[in-house]
Enzyme design. Structure first.
Site, PDB file in Angstrom:
ATOM      1  N   VAL A 127      48.748  42.194  34.682  1.00  0.00           N
ATOM      2  CA  VAL A 127      48.409  42.802  35.756  1.00  0.00           C
ATOM      3  C   VAL A 127      47.319  42.511  36.377  1.00  0.00           C
ATOM      4  CG1 VAL A 127      50.390  44.471  35.498  1.00  0.00           C
ATOM      5  CG2 VAL A 127      47.817  45.153  35.096  1.00  0.00           C
ATOM      6  N   SER A 135      41.239  38.160  29.757  1.00  0.00           N
ATOM      7  CA  SER A 135      40.275  37.492  29.124  1.00  0.00           C
ATOM      8  C   SER A 135      38.984  38.051  29.540  1.00  0.00           C
ATOM      9  CB  SER A 135      40.358  35.931  29.570  1.00  0.00           C
ATOM     10  OG  SER A 135      40.170  36.010  31.150  1.00  0.00           O
ATOM     11  N   GLU A 171      43.128  42.424  36.925  1.00  0.00           N
ATOM     12  CA  GLU A 171      41.979  42.814  36.012  1.00  0.00           C
ATOM     13  C   GLU A 171      41.383  44.035  36.676  1.00  0.00           C
ATOM     14  OE1 GLU A 171      40.927  40.642  33.174  1.00  0.00           O
ATOM     15  OE2 GLU A 171      43.128  40.648  33.345  1.00  0.00           O
ATOM     16  N   HIS A 194      45.813  35.800  25.144  1.00  0.00           N
ATOM     17  CA  HIS A 194      45.419  35.460  26.366  1.00  0.00           C
ATOM     18  C   HIS A 194      45.895  33.976  26.518  1.00  0.00           C
ATOM     19  CE1 HIS A 194      41.745  33.384  28.535  1.00  0.00           C
ATOM     20  NE2 HIS A 194      42.740  33.908  29.425  1.00  0.00           N
TER      21      HIS A 194
END
Length: 178
Positions: free
Chosen positions: A95, A124, A97, A147
């Site tokens: 979803v 990330s 960040e 990631h």
């Protein structure tokens, strides 16, 4: 051990570029996947997850190894279909960040999924210690960052990040799966 023996009920939450790409790659492996996002907005015929499938089918380079693999993805929304996550053994969160959004989702997942379900984030940018702050130890033990890099099908690179409480067997399972 084959990927299908490690996890059999998989969901991706977030149907943006990364979430839909991850779902497509899971489908490319021949596994069914549930792709959830927000419900359709007022006046729209399709939900974000349904529109994501259309984007994946039209993408260049192709995200699917064959267009029929799109059938492996079941779409849904976070309101009507959230309860389906209770049957999952792997949930990949992709979803927006924003830490408060992710943390609210994790609290909701904690109350919904089994105590053996592995939950990962595709972030990330947000440290795992912040993602799991204030979460119970049994959640943190089965949480990691997976990631993926974009485009998922072509970038054969995955960063696995464990937290202070992530158990080694969770990372082993994720490494074998991915």
């Amino acid at each position: 051990m084959s990927a299908s023996k490690i996890f059999s009920k998989i969901a991706v939450i977030g149907a943006g570029t990364m979430g839909s790409g991850i779902a497509a790659q899971i489908a490319n492996a021949g596994l069914p996947v549930l792709l959830l996002d927000l419900p359709a907005a007022a006046g729209q015929d399709a939900s974000p997850a349904e529109r994501a499938i259309d984007r994946l089918l039209k993408s260049d380079p192709p995200q699917f190894m064959h267009p029929r693999l799109a059938e492996k993805i079941t779409t849904g929304d976070m309101q009507a279909d959230f309860d389906q996550l209770a049957a999952c053994d792997l949930i990949i969160e992709a979803v927006i960040e924003q830490l408060p959004v992710k943390q609210a989702l994790y609290r909701r997942l904690y109350d919904t999924v089994s105590k053996t379900c592995v939950i990962t984030s595709n972030t990330s940018t947000i440290p795992i210690s912040l993602l799991t702050a204030d979460m119970p130890s049994d959640f943190c033990a089965r949480f990691a960052i997976t990631h993926y890099f974009n485009p998922v099908r072509y970038m054969r690179l995955l960063e696995l990040v464990s937290g202070a409480e992530t158990t080694p067997d969770i990372l082993d399972k994720l490494a074998l799966f991915n």
